[in-house]
Design an enzyme around this catalytic site. Structure first.
Site, mmCIF file in Angstrom:
data_model
loop_
_atom_site.group_PDB
_atom_site.id
_atom_site.type_symbol
_atom_site.label_atom_id
_atom_site.label_comp_id
_atom_site.label_asym_id
_atom_site.label_seq_id
_atom_site.Cartn_x
_atom_site.Cartn_y
_atom_site.Cartn_z
ATOM 1 N N GLU A 188 15.632 -71.523 -66.887
ATOM 2 C CA GLU A 188 14.504 -70.949 -67.638
ATOM 3 C C GLU A 188 13.197 -71.068 -66.860
ATOM 4 O O GLU A 188 12.150 -70.629 -67.315
ATOM 5 C CB GLU A 188 14.384 -71.616 -69.018
ATOM 6 C CG GLU A 188 14.022 -73.091 -69.034
ATOM 7 C CD GLU A 188 15.223 -74.025 -68.861
ATOM 8 O OE1 GLU A 188 16.164 -73.681 -68.101
ATOM 9 O OE2 GLU A 188 15.204 -75.113 -69.463
ATOM 10 N N ARG A 189 13.276 -71.690 -65.640
ATOM 11 C CA ARG A 189 12.043 -71.828 -64.859
ATOM 12 C C ARG A 189 11.820 -70.644 -63.919
ATOM 13 O O ARG A 189 10.697 -70.342 -63.566
ATOM 14 C CB ARG A 189 12.066 -73.149 -64.084
ATOM 15 C CG ARG A 189 11.815 -74.321 -65.030
ATOM 16 C CD ARG A 189 11.873 -75.637 -64.321
ATOM 17 N NE ARG A 189 13.196 -76.223 -64.420
ATOM 18 C CZ ARG A 189 13.573 -77.333 -63.821
ATOM 19 N NH1 ARG A 189 12.723 -77.972 -63.046
ATOM 20 N NH2 ARG A 189 14.784 -77.811 -63.965
ATOM 21 N N CYS A 293 20.320 -78.303 -52.643
ATOM 22 C CA CYS A 293 21.344 -79.316 -52.909
ATOM 23 C C CYS A 293 21.995 -79.779 -51.605
ATOM 24 O O CYS A 293 22.649 -80.809 -51.568
ATOM 25 C CB CYS A 293 22.399 -78.747 -53.825
ATOM 26 S SG CYS A 293 23.103 -77.258 -53.144
HETATM 27 P P1 NAD Z 1 19.089 -78.991 -64.247
HETATM 28 O O1 NAD Z 1 20.297 -79.829 -64.410
HETATM 29 O O2 NAD Z 1 17.803 -79.482 -64.841
HETATM 30 O O3 NAD Z 1 19.322 -77.543 -64.909
HETATM 31 C C1 NAD Z 1 20.457 -76.781 -64.602
HETATM 32 C C2 NAD Z 1 20.799 -75.900 -65.800
HETATM 33 O O4 NAD Z 1 21.072 -76.752 -66.919
HETATM 34 C C3 NAD Z 1 19.670 -74.971 -66.224
HETATM 35 O O5 NAD Z 1 20.210 -73.708 -66.543
HETATM 36 C C4 NAD Z 1 19.074 -75.659 -67.443
HETATM 37 O O6 NAD Z 1 18.544 -74.759 -68.382
HETATM 38 C C5 NAD Z 1 20.250 -76.418 -68.022
HETATM 39 N N1 NAD Z 1 19.843 -77.663 -68.680
HETATM 40 C C6 NAD Z 1 18.821 -78.479 -68.303
HETATM 41 N N2 NAD Z 1 18.748 -79.540 -69.146
HETATM 42 C C7 NAD Z 1 19.738 -79.381 -70.049
HETATM 43 C C8 NAD Z 1 20.167 -80.163 -71.177
HETATM 44 N N3 NAD Z 1 19.574 -81.299 -71.524
HETATM 45 N N4 NAD Z 1 21.221 -79.721 -71.869
HETATM 46 C C9 NAD Z 1 21.845 -78.562 -71.541
HETATM 47 N N5 NAD Z 1 21.471 -77.789 -70.496
HETATM 48 C C10 NAD Z 1 20.428 -78.194 -69.753
HETATM 49 O O7 NAD Z 1 18.932 -78.690 -62.691
HETATM 50 P P2 NAD Z 1 17.727 -77.967 -61.947
HETATM 51 O O8 NAD Z 1 16.539 -78.878 -61.949
HETATM 52 O O9 NAD Z 1 17.569 -76.586 -62.457
HETATM 53 O O10 NAD Z 1 18.319 -77.854 -60.475
HETATM 54 C C11 NAD Z 1 18.222 -78.888 -59.520
HETATM 55 C C12 NAD Z 1 19.457 -79.753 -59.529
HETATM 56 O O11 NAD Z 1 20.599 -78.950 -59.260
HETATM 57 C C13 NAD Z 1 19.430 -80.808 -58.438
HETATM 58 O O12 NAD Z 1 19.954 -81.991 -58.973
HETATM 59 C C14 NAD Z 1 20.347 -80.238 -57.371
HETATM 60 O O13 NAD Z 1 20.945 -81.190 -56.529
HETATM 61 C C15 NAD Z 1 21.359 -79.551 -58.209
HETATM 62 N N6 NAD Z 1 22.059 -78.523 -57.453
HETATM 63 C C16 NAD Z 1 23.318 -78.811 -57.032
HETATM 64 C C17 NAD Z 1 24.020 -77.888 -56.298
HETATM 65 C C18 NAD Z 1 25.401 -78.185 -55.825
HETATM 66 O O14 NAD Z 1 25.983 -77.321 -55.222
HETATM 67 N N7 NAD Z 1 25.971 -79.340 -56.066
HETATM 68 C C19 NAD Z 1 23.440 -76.657 -55.983
HETATM 69 C C20 NAD Z 1 22.152 -76.397 -56.424
HETATM 70 C C21 NAD Z 1 21.473 -77.355 -57.171
#
Ligand code: NAD
Length: 506
Positions: A188-189, A293
């Site tokens: 959503e960001r 990531c």
């Molecule tokens: P995030 O976990 O905050 O959000 C990811 C998704 O989850 C979003 O669509 C968000 O709306 C949803 N979300 C957030 N909080 C939630 C909750 N409490 N309940 C249900 N859904 C929720 O991650 P981010 O900040 O958007 O992305 C960065 C993170 O993603 C970092 O930790 C990074 O390492 C990780 N990442 C990992 C990979 C990988 O391949 N392993 C790739 C890209 C990013």
């Protein structure tokens, strides 16, 4: 395809970023969240945040559309993939600017993200090959067995902010190629790239209702996890949320793959070319402001290389140009939100108190304005037990851990809870081979700092970087998005008796 709603609004008035459901833009049912330009700190728009009812309705629309897509010939499905590739590659710059306006990464970096996403589209242009089944003739007298791959139905893809085009392209392209309908719930960001992609798919000939973009926060995600129509969930994001998604989706009987956070280490051996290693540390540590990531977060200096290596990294940092990612020559943009900036600042601020040494302090950088900027930071003498080591920072902070031997370096990495990517820098083939053998990490680079697999392989970490057992894109994704059905066939002679009470042994 109109892109007016997707661009950051130059007049500064609030633009509502819509859902895309059943092939149409839909404004949603009330709640919204703010969208910022991270380079200026200004709110440029708002995004609709779906209610649970909205999610369930979108799932029903996807479910209604999916049987016709499943019945569509594989050749026709492939044509959609070829056309999508042409649309996205011809208009990559436009998509890159949509990404930069909300994420803040530089336009060249956003173009790189689009190119990596396109690799999976290219892989999916051969979907007829990837969906091939198996056949065994004459497993017993007159009996043949074959296996087919069938789509699951409706699947959900929940994506993070840091790759708003690439990660959706990893997931939805394969899911659609395999004959499923998709609910894509982007971050959503920076949600506009997902809308852009949905409209590109439509222009490529994908029927309405097969790719639906539903924006939202926890309420929408929980509705996805609980909706019985949605049979599988692909997730990429932080580890706590990945674990939550994995647990709740699995409890509800869904197939689930949930990729989590990372803390990637780069070992520099005493025999390494230190200039190459320092260059690699700069690009892999500070590219995209460390919000990758697969970013290198920890440089592990082995033997006596630390002083020289730290000096080489430090002397390169002033050359990293930080600023608005739309401006030519800028190499590193801002962080995604003010909260992220405060968080990353806190790690640097706390490092000295934990016993580490801040060699370059990114807080000293002045860009001007209200953007979410911090410069590259370099922190030496870091050790496990310090917050700066133990936690995922997800910002432009490189930590240096000094160890005496290769074995200590491997033990350090193997005891970390995260295991997404890692790299070794060495001139010695035997050390490189041993590292590949010893290291408990999903993706490994030998003199390659960001070892993201090309599209013909699959992407995934180990341990707390992946919940589930299937990696993203490539061959493993076709396994995730299909069910295998095994058919045993006999065409008996009508004159033969068919009665047998024994267990069938053919
Ligand atoms: P995030 O976990 O905050 O959000 C990811 C998704 O989850 C979003 O669509 C968000 O709306 C949803 N979300 C957030 N909080 C939630 C909750 N409490 N309940 C249900 N859904 C929720 O991650 P981010 O900040 O958007 O992305 C960065 C993170 O993603 C970092 O930790 C990074 O390492 C990780 N990442 C990992 C990979 C990988 O391949 N392993 C790739 C890209 C990013």
């Amino acid at each position: 395809m109109s892109s007016s709603v997707l661009a950051a609004d130059p007049a500064g008035t609030t633009t509502l970023i819509p859902h895309v459901v059943g092939g149409a833009r839909v404004d949603g049912d009330g709640r919204t969240g703010p969208i910022f330009n991270p380079a200026t700190g200004e709110q440029t728009g708002a995004v609709s945040l779906a209610s649970a009812d909205f999610v369930h309705e979108a799932a029903r629309i996807a479910q209604a559309a999916q049987p016709a897509w499943r019945a569509t010939g594989l050749g026709k499905r492939q044509q959609v993939m070829f056309r999508l590739r042409e649309i996205v590659s011809q208009r990559a710059e436009e998509l890159a600017r949509v990404i930069t306006a909300e994420h803040g990464k530089t336009v060249p970096d956003a173009l790189g993200e689009v190119a990596r996403g396109l690799e999976n589209v290219e892989f999916c242009t051969s979907l007829m090959h990837h969906l091939k089944g198996d056949y065994s003739e004459q497993v017993a007298g007159g009996v043949d067995v074959h296996q087919v791959r069938q789509p699951i139905g409706v699947v959900a893809c929940i994506t993070p902010f840091n790759f708003p085009a690439m990660v959706p392209l990893w997931m939805v392209t394969t899911a659609i190629a395999a004959g499923n309908a998709v609910i894509l719930k982007p971050s959503e960001r920076d949600p506009s790239a997902a809308v852009w992609l949905a409209e590109a798919f439509a222009e490529a000939g994908l029927p309405a209702g097969i790719l639906n973009v539903v924006h939202g926060d926890k309420e929408a995600v929980d509705a996805i996890l609980d909706d019985p129509i949605i049979r599988a969930v692909s997730f990429v994001g932080s580890t706590p949320i990945a674990k939550y998604i994995y647990t709740r989706a699995a409890e509800n009987g869904k197939r689930v793959q949930a990729l989590g956070g990372a803390k990637n280490h780069m070992i520099v051996m005493p025999d390494a070319d230190l200039d190459s290693a320092a260059d690699a540390a700069i690009s892999a540590g500070y590219g995209s402001a460390g919000e990758r990531c697969m970013a290198v977060s920890v440089v592990v200096a082995v033997g006596g290389v630390a002083d020289e290596l730290v000096a080489k990294i430090a002397e390169r940092i002033p050359a990293v140009t930080v600023g608005d990612g739309t401006q030519p020559g800028v190499e590193m943009g801002p962080l995604i939100t003010r909260d992220a900036l405060d968080r990353v600042t806190g790690f640097v601020a706390g490092a000295e108190g934990e016993g580490a040494r801040v060699v370059v302090d990114g807080r000293a950088l002045e860009v001007g304005g209200d953007g979410f900027f911090i410069g590259p930071s370099l922190v030496d003498d870091v050790a496990p037990g310090m917050r700066v080591y133990d936690e995922e920072i997800f910002g432009p902070v490189l930590s240096v851990v000094r160890v005496g031997t290769y074995d200590e370096a491997v033990a350090l990495i193997n005891s970390n809870r995260y295991a997404n990517g890692t790299a070794v820098f060495t001139r010695d083939g035997k050390t490189a081979r041993q590292f590949e053998f010893d290291i408990e990490v999903g993706m490994v680079g030998i003199n390659v700092p960001i070892p993201v697999p090309v599209g013909a392989f699959s992407f995934g970490g180990w341990k707390d970087s992946l919940f589930g057992d299937t990696h993203m894109y490539g061959p493993e994704a076709f396994n995730f998005y299909t069910r295998r059905k095994v058919v045993t066939t006999r065409w008996p002679d009508p004159s033969e008796s068919q009665i047998s009470l024994g267990f069938p042994t053919h």
